[in-house]
Design a protein around this motif. Structure first.
Motif, PDB file in Angstrom:
ATOM      1  N   UNK A 123       0.843  -1.204   0.000  1.00  0.00           N
ATOM      2  CA  UNK A 123       0.000   0.000   0.000  1.00  0.00           C
ATOM      3  C   UNK A 123       0.876   1.252   0.000  1.00  0.00           C
ATOM      4  N   UNK A 124       1.914   1.239   0.829  1.00  0.00           N
ATOM      5  CA  UNK A 124       2.847   2.364   0.897  1.00  0.00           C
ATOM      6  C   UNK A 124       3.517   2.615  -0.458  1.00  0.00           C
ATOM      7  N   UNK A 125       4.000   1.560  -1.103  1.00  0.00           N
ATOM      8  CA  UNK A 125       4.683   1.696  -2.390  1.00  0.00           C
ATOM      9  C   UNK A 125       3.748   2.218  -3.466  1.00  0.00           C
TER      10      UNK A 125
ATOM     11  N   UNK B 253      11.370   8.627   2.138  1.00  0.00           N
ATOM     12  CA  UNK B 253      12.363   8.301   1.113  1.00  0.00           C
ATOM     13  C   UNK B 253      13.241   7.145   1.563  1.00  0.00           C
ATOM     14  N   UNK B 254      13.626   7.150   2.839  1.00  0.00           N
ATOM     15  CA  UNK B 254      14.426   6.044   3.379  1.00  0.00           C
ATOM     16  C   UNK B 254      13.605   4.753   3.367  1.00  0.00           C
ATOM     17  N   UNK B 255      12.350   4.877   3.778  1.00  0.00           N
ATOM     18  CA  UNK B 255      11.466   3.714   3.835  1.00  0.00           C
ATOM     19  C   UNK B 255      11.245   3.115   2.451  1.00  0.00           C
ATOM     20  N   UNK B 256      11.211   3.959   1.431  1.00  0.00           N
ATOM     21  CA  UNK B 256      10.916   3.519   0.068  1.00  0.00           C
ATOM     22  C   UNK B 256      11.878   2.435  -0.404  1.00  0.00           C
ATOM     23  N   UNK B 257      13.168   2.669  -0.213  1.00  0.00           N
ATOM     24  CA  UNK B 257      14.168   1.705  -0.676  1.00  0.00           C
ATOM     25  C   UNK B 257      14.023   0.362   0.032  1.00  0.00           C
ATOM     26  N   UNK B 258      13.808   0.412   1.355  1.00  0.00           N
ATOM     27  CA  UNK B 258      13.677  -0.842   2.114  1.00  0.00           C
ATOM     28  C   UNK B 258      12.371  -1.561   1.773  1.00  0.00           C
ATOM     29  N   UNK B 259      11.298  -0.794   1.575  1.00  0.00           N
ATOM     30  CA  UNK B 259      10.006  -1.412   1.248  1.00  0.00           C
ATOM     31  C   UNK B 259      10.093  -2.150  -0.082  1.00  0.00           C
ATOM     32  N   UNK B 260      10.731  -1.537  -1.061  1.00  0.00           N
ATOM     33  CA  UNK B 260      10.899  -2.190  -2.357  1.00  0.00           C
ATOM     34  C   UNK B 260      11.674  -3.496  -2.212  1.00  0.00           C
ATOM     35  N   UNK B 261      12.714  -3.448  -1.424  1.00  0.00           N
ATOM     36  CA  UNK B 261      13.553  -4.627  -1.240  1.00  0.00           C
ATOM     37  C   UNK B 261      12.780  -5.744  -0.535  1.00  0.00           C
TER      38      UNK B 261
END
Length: 289
Positions: A15-17, A69-77
């Motif tokens: 949902x976040x992504x 922005x920090x969360x974005x990279x980890x969420x994708x991973x």
């Protein structure tokens, strides 16, 4: 200590992504086939779990905060790893065909390693690579003749999935000597190229005297003109021709040309295209190296 105990549900991360990609809760709800209230609740729950605000409101909709922005990279991973585990355990392999449009400068450099790694992991995904100038790629994408496109962000009005900054460095043949007393011979892009204006701006910013020594319509033409010794060309470091060098950063010479490149995907794409978008997003370090 609290962060070490986090248990982030991939349902919340998806949902976040989606909200981060589209920029509105309503748009994300439509794409996820959920209600707007449900998506809003998922974002709030995720923010409560991590203890920070992930989105801020602006005139354009929702934008990621610095924490977001920090969360974005980890969420994708994390989502990508979750999907990968599922595919490996079930023995499922993606079979698809992707129409990928790429501006020539990136096809010749940045994306090679990423696409090679993607193909190694997904051998049944076929990729048609269409290399054209920025504006031509944008037109093909708008006509839905491309599934994904990598081009200058000024060529499309919609929001890209990913943006990264690139710099064009002033490139010359190794034995070239710049005579600052005379106008610098510039190898220029065609007038309709979106990189023409920022190139001229970089020259004007330092009041550099210059003249158009050659107009290059393709990367090959520009590289050839540099190697022949016709003049100075703005080029990405990854496309610098053999036997050439970049000019020193001197006050008497133009500074690097800043451009922004976007990765765009059609609103409804097949599984293979979506997975390639996630793959590129997780490997942006290669793009900026």
């Amino acid at each position: 200590m609290r962060l070490a105990m986090l248990d982030l549900d991939s349902y919340l991360l998806r949902a976040f992504l989606t909200v981060a990609e589209i920029g509105t809760v309503n748009g994300a709800a439509v794409k996820l086939n959920r209600t707007q209230a449900a998506v809003s609740m998922q974002i709030r729950k995720l923010e409560e779990l991590v203890g920070v605000t992930l989105f801020s409101r602006s005139s354009k909709g929702l934008e990621l905060t610095s924490h977001g922005q920090i969360m974005l990279a980890y969420a994708r991973e994390m989502v990508a790893l979750s999907d990968e585990v599922g595919k490996r355990l079930t023995g499922k392999m993606i079979e698809d065909r992707i129409r990928l449009g790429v501006v020539e400068d990136f096809a010749a450099g940045h994306l090679i390693d990423i696409l090679s790694a993607f193909r190694a992991q997904n051998p049944k995904v076929e990729i048609d690579i269409i290399v054209e100038p920025n504006r031509r790629l944008a037109k093909l994408f708008e006509d839905r003749k491309l599934d994904l496109v990598v081009c200058d962000i000024t060529c499309l009005s919609r929001k890209p999935t990913l943006i990264w900054t690139e710099y064009l460095m002033w490139t010359v043949r190794s034995d070239f000597v710049a005579d600052t007393e005379k106008p610098l011979p510039i190898i220029m892009f065609e007038e309709e190229c979106p990189w023409t204006l920022p190139t001229i701006a970089a020259l004007s910013q330092r009041n550099v005297k210059w003249k158009t020594a050659c107009v290059a319509s393709t990367l090959v033409a520009m590289a050839t003109a540099v190697r022949v010794g016709i003049g100075i060309a703005p080029m990405m470091l990854t496309t610098k021709p053999e036997g050439c060098r970049t000019l020193d950063r001197s006050a008497d010479l133009p500074g690097p040309v800043r451009i922004e490149i976007g990765l765009y995907a059609q609103p409804e794409t097949a599984e293979g295209a979506r997975y390639l978008v996630d793959f590129i997003s997780r490997h942006t370090a290669i793009l900026s190296s």
